[in-house]
Design a protein around this motif. Sequence first.
Motif, PDB file in Angstrom:
ATOM      1  N   TYR A  27       0.919  -1.261   0.242  1.00  0.00           N
ATOM      2  CA  TYR A  27      -0.156   0.024   0.246  1.00  0.00           C
ATOM      3  C   TYR A  27       0.893   1.287  -0.036  1.00  0.00           C
ATOM      4  O   TYR A  27       1.758   1.421   0.810  1.00  0.00           O
ATOM      5  CB  TYR A  27      -0.813  -0.010   1.155  1.00  0.00           C
ATOM      6  CG  TYR A  27      -2.022   1.199   1.211  1.00  0.00           C
ATOM      7  CD1 TYR A  27      -3.249   1.148   0.636  1.00  0.00           C
ATOM      8  CD2 TYR A  27      -1.499   2.443   1.796  1.00  0.00           C
ATOM      9  CE1 TYR A  27      -4.259   2.322   0.403  1.00  0.00           C
ATOM     10  CE2 TYR A  27      -2.278   3.439   1.483  1.00  0.00           C
ATOM     11  CZ  TYR A  27      -3.724   3.428   1.061  1.00  0.00           C
ATOM     12  OH  TYR A  27      -4.338   4.416   1.099  1.00  0.00           O
ATOM     13  N   GLY A  28       0.594   2.159  -0.718  1.00  0.00           N
ATOM     14  CA  GLY A  28       1.282   3.618  -1.025  1.00  0.00           C
ATOM     15  C   GLY A  28       2.591   3.231  -1.492  1.00  0.00           C
ATOM     16  O   GLY A  28       3.422   4.162  -1.600  1.00  0.00           O
ATOM     17  N   GLN A  71       5.247  -1.290 -11.026  1.00  0.00           N
ATOM     18  CA  GLN A  71       4.148  -1.725 -10.005  1.00  0.00           C
ATOM     19  C   GLN A  71       3.629  -0.519  -9.228  1.00  0.00           C
ATOM     20  O   GLN A  71       4.622   0.263  -8.965  1.00  0.00           O
ATOM     21  CB  GLN A  71       4.669  -3.008  -9.240  1.00  0.00           C
ATOM     22  CG  GLN A  71       5.193  -4.325  -9.483  1.00  0.00           C
ATOM     23  CD  GLN A  71       5.584  -5.315  -8.486  1.00  0.00           C
ATOM     24  OE1 GLN A  71       4.909  -5.243  -7.284  1.00  0.00           O
ATOM     25  NE2 GLN A  71       6.460  -6.084  -8.483  1.00  0.00           N
ATOM     26  N   VAL A  72       2.331  -0.625  -9.068  1.00  0.00           N
ATOM     27  CA  VAL A  72       1.851   0.603  -8.493  1.00  0.00           C
ATOM     28  C   VAL A  72       0.806   0.131  -7.415  1.00  0.00           C
ATOM     29  O   VAL A  72      -0.064  -0.744  -7.366  1.00  0.00           O
ATOM     30  CB  VAL A  72       0.931   1.267  -9.271  1.00  0.00           C
ATOM     31  CG1 VAL A  72       0.224   2.691  -8.541  1.00  0.00           C
ATOM     32  CG2 VAL A  72       1.785   2.044 -10.522  1.00  0.00           C
ATOM     33  N   GLY A  73       1.133   0.387  -6.063  1.00  0.00           N
ATOM     34  CA  GLY A  73       0.335  -0.172  -4.910  1.00  0.00           C
ATOM     35  C   GLY A  73      -0.725   0.464  -4.806  1.00  0.00           C
ATOM     36  O   GLY A  73      -0.938   1.899  -5.276  1.00  0.00           O
ATOM     37  N   GLU A  74      -1.644   0.007  -3.923  1.00  0.00           N
ATOM     38  CA  GLU A  74      -3.051   0.831  -3.689  1.00  0.00           C
ATOM     39  C   GLU A  74      -2.940   1.992  -3.074  1.00  0.00           C
ATOM     40  O   GLU A  74      -1.907   2.174  -2.239  1.00  0.00           O
ATOM     41  CB  GLU A  74      -4.007  -0.099  -2.892  1.00  0.00           C
ATOM     42  CG  GLU A  74      -5.276   0.419  -2.632  1.00  0.00           C
ATOM     43  CD  GLU A  74      -6.197  -0.499  -1.750  1.00  0.00           C
ATOM     44  OE1 GLU A  74      -7.293  -0.081  -1.322  1.00  0.00           O
ATOM     45  OE2 GLU A  74      -5.501  -1.657  -1.475  1.00  0.00           O
ATOM     46  N   GLY A  75      -3.503   3.099  -3.468  1.00  0.00           N
ATOM     47  CA  GLY A  75      -3.661   4.531  -2.933  1.00  0.00           C
ATOM     48  C   GLY A  75      -2.553   5.325  -3.387  1.00  0.00           C
ATOM     49  O   GLY A  75      -2.370   6.541  -2.945  1.00  0.00           O
ATOM     50  N   VAL A  76      -1.653   4.985  -4.547  1.00  0.00           N
ATOM     51  CA  VAL A  76      -0.631   5.783  -5.199  1.00  0.00           C
ATOM     52  C   VAL A  76      -1.426   6.486  -6.258  1.00  0.00           C
ATOM     53  O   VAL A  76      -1.958   5.733  -7.097  1.00  0.00           O
ATOM     54  CB  VAL A  76       0.345   4.914  -5.743  1.00  0.00           C
ATOM     55  CG1 VAL A  76       1.438   5.785  -6.437  1.00  0.00           C
ATOM     56  CG2 VAL A  76       1.249   4.221  -4.427  1.00  0.00           C
ATOM     57  N   VAL A 121       9.826   1.967  -3.410  1.00  0.00           N
ATOM     58  CA  VAL A 121       9.812   3.369  -2.748  1.00  0.00           C
ATOM     59  C   VAL A 121       8.536   3.794  -2.506  1.00  0.00           C
ATOM     60  O   VAL A 121       7.674   3.379  -2.969  1.00  0.00           O
ATOM     61  CB  VAL A 121      10.685   4.508  -3.499  1.00  0.00           C
ATOM     62  CG1 VAL A 121      11.882   4.145  -3.899  1.00  0.00           C
ATOM     63  CG2 VAL A 121       9.881   4.732  -5.027  1.00  0.00           C
ATOM     64  N   PRO A 122       8.325   4.766  -1.591  1.00  0.00           N
ATOM     65  CA  PRO A 122       6.984   5.306  -1.285  1.00  0.00           C
ATOM     66  C   PRO A 122       6.469   6.191  -2.497  1.00  0.00           C
ATOM     67  O   PRO A 122       7.209   6.856  -3.103  1.00  0.00           O
ATOM     68  CB  PRO A 122       7.088   6.114  -0.210  1.00  0.00           C
ATOM     69  CG  PRO A 122       8.371   5.791   0.222  1.00  0.00           C
ATOM     70  CD  PRO A 122       9.223   5.206  -0.567  1.00  0.00           C
TER      71      PRO A 122
END
Length: 337
Positions: A27-28, A71-76, A121-122
């Motif tokens: 996430y994020g 890759q893109v996590g949820e919330g980004v 990374v964030p």
Amino acid sequence: MKAYELGPQTGLESLTPTTRPDPVAGYGEVVLKVRLVALNNRDIQVLEGRYGAKKAENRIPVSEGVGEVVQVGEGVTSVALGDRAVFAHFANWIDGDFALNNFGTDYGITHDGWLAEYIKVPGAALVKVPDSLSDEQVAPLASSALTAWHAVVEVGKVKAGDTVLALGTGGVAIWALQIAKAAGAKVVITSSSDEKLELARKLGADVTINYRKTPDWASEVQKATGGADIIVETGGTGTQAQSVLAAAANGRIVFISVAPAEGAPAPNVGLIIYKNLVLKGIAEGSRAMLARLLRAIELHQIQPVIDSTFTFDDVPAAYAYLKSGSHVGKVLIRVAD
């Protein structure tokens, strides 16, 4: 994924190739496929155990580069799949004033850095790279270029007609030269090498001083310019006293290096007060500063000075070449196309 780890940090031979599982975005978070990375002097210091306390031996080093979002996590929301992106290595310094806890998220030091096929990374730290800029233009931005921007623009408040003094011809000084010239400033560069001073002139330096031939370089700065409005102080304790002498009234001296020099005179505090000088130490910069720097690079199409590019298999040779000091400009490592 293939990567390099710091190892015992007893010298360049400590750098250790390894294989790890590919990172997964939570996430994020975002995973970047690393395309191009840039080495800095602190990467040498870390491997030699000279950059504070020794780091975890399995730490992946290097603090600046450019990658492609895979890759893109949820919330980004800052980037999307396929974007190229960069980030400031103090990844939790998004905007505003520096805080001491920013040292706790220093990629390449406290967190795994760029010297791998992938980096996680964030998402909030990332700045999307515009299509008009090449990998070579943006890979070297997050350390020396961002530090120079912080010094010249954010602290120095450079404007057309100012005089900017940058000490040496290292990464920060050369970036300071290019950023200051883009702002319409007059630039003074010092170096012990006439060859490197010639390069500085080709990049637009208005005044160049060989400090070995002219040890009292502060007087030469005063004679040529009337004093520097902004001084990018990368020399350490051996040059700080002369930087105060070289400054104009109301000058801003930005301290970046703490390199020791035995027997060096202390800066004249009376003169600091007399000239109404501002002295400030800085550490790299925030995401917001990096975004502003990126816009300036795009607007002015500033081209970094690149010495050489090594392959990922030749990373030890890249480190050795950087340590030799024979380079002029950035040493890059191509990880993927």
